[in-house]
Scaffold this motif. Sequence first.
Motif, PDB file in Angstrom:
ATOM      1  N   ALA A 130       0.821  -1.211   0.000  1.00 12.33           N
ATOM      2  CA  ALA A 130       0.000   0.000   0.000  1.00 12.33           C
ATOM      3  C   ALA A 130       0.857   1.264   0.000  1.00 12.33           C
ATOM      4  O   ALA A 130       0.319   2.363  -0.070  1.00 12.33           O
ATOM      5  N   GLY A 131       2.165   1.107   0.083  1.00 14.56           N
ATOM      6  CA  GLY A 131       3.061   2.254   0.041  1.00 14.56           C
ATOM      7  C   GLY A 131       3.407   2.837   1.388  1.00 14.56           C
ATOM      8  O   GLY A 131       3.979   3.925   1.457  1.00 14.56           O
ATOM      9  N   LEU A 132       3.082   2.133   2.474  1.00 18.30           N
ATOM     10  CA  LEU A 132       3.387   2.655   3.803  1.00 18.30           C
ATOM     11  C   LEU A 132       4.882   2.494   4.075  1.00 18.30           C
ATOM     12  O   LEU A 132       5.398   1.371   4.077  1.00 18.30           O
ATOM     13  N   PRO A 133       5.608   3.582   4.290  1.00 17.78           N
ATOM     14  CA  PRO A 133       7.066   3.478   4.459  1.00 17.78           C
ATOM     15  C   PRO A 133       7.430   3.044   5.868  1.00 17.78           C
ATOM     16  O   PRO A 133       6.617   3.135   6.793  1.00 17.78           O
ATOM     17  N   PRO A 134       8.658   2.555   6.054  1.00 16.83           N
ATOM     18  CA  PRO A 134       9.125   2.244   7.409  1.00 16.83           C
ATOM     19  C   PRO A 134       9.204   3.515   8.255  1.00 16.83           C
ATOM     20  O   PRO A 134       9.164   4.631   7.748  1.00 16.83           O
ATOM     21  N   LEU A 135       9.330   3.320   9.567  1.00 12.24           N
ATOM     22  CA  LEU A 135       9.453   4.423  10.512  1.00 12.24           C
ATOM     23  C   LEU A 135      10.745   4.256  11.301  1.00 12.24           C
ATOM     24  O   LEU A 135      11.297   3.159  11.372  1.00 12.24           O
ATOM     25  N   TYR A 136      11.231   5.338  11.867  1.00  9.27           N
ATOM     26  CA  TYR A 136      12.420   5.235  12.704  1.00  9.27           C
ATOM     27  C   TYR A 136      12.380   6.273  13.810  1.00  9.27           C
ATOM     28  O   TYR A 136      11.663   7.267  13.735  1.00  9.27           O
TER      29      TYR A 136
END
Length: 222
Positions: A130-136
């Motif tokens: 769905a295009g949800l990017p990783p987080l940091y």
Amino acid sequence: MDWTTLLRLPSTILLALAVIALLFTLAQLLALRARLASRQRLAAALRTLLLLAGFALTLLLAGMGWSLRGYRLLAEETPVVDIDARILSPQRWALTLHWPDGSARQVEVAGDAWRVEAVVLKWKLPALLAGLPPLYRLDRLSGRYDDAQQEAQAPRTVIGFNQAGIYDLPRWMPGVDTVFGSGAFLPLVDEGHYSVSLMRTGALVARPDEATERRLAQPFGG
């Protein structure tokens, strides 16, 4: 911070959805009171179910948003922090950290190199498609000695960034694949300048500028 950047923050989006869910819950509460006053028991039971569902959704969204405070979205390669180094004495350094938002912080570390670490959250396949990017979020900065024996015996310095939310790691969140640590380090030289970024894969990358790279290439760091 402009509105575009603000709306890309995961905690902002989730907390905004929590507010919408709360408004829905309040609307169901008012409707429930009206149905009870008119003795419409079946309709009141339906409103009760909607009220409970709305309340549960509000708590879930608010909890997720709160737990993701301090996390950032990852682009192809996202700037994390710039570091300027100045020597104070042998194996003692003053570092100035410059954040992408323009703020700065000064710290001191001991050792021959600096090391920065981050916590990265990656999503499962449906969310990735769905295009949800990783987080940091940044976790800590520390000094590092070249000699392993000295690393075990000499005074060590560790600076925590305290960017996490009320929950340590949101492993319980739906769609979370894994939460892992990523780190990078580089040798210290006087008047050195370094840039740290995070790739979409979750790898933390550290680079010196050209002048610092030339000094690092010289014997004993120039």
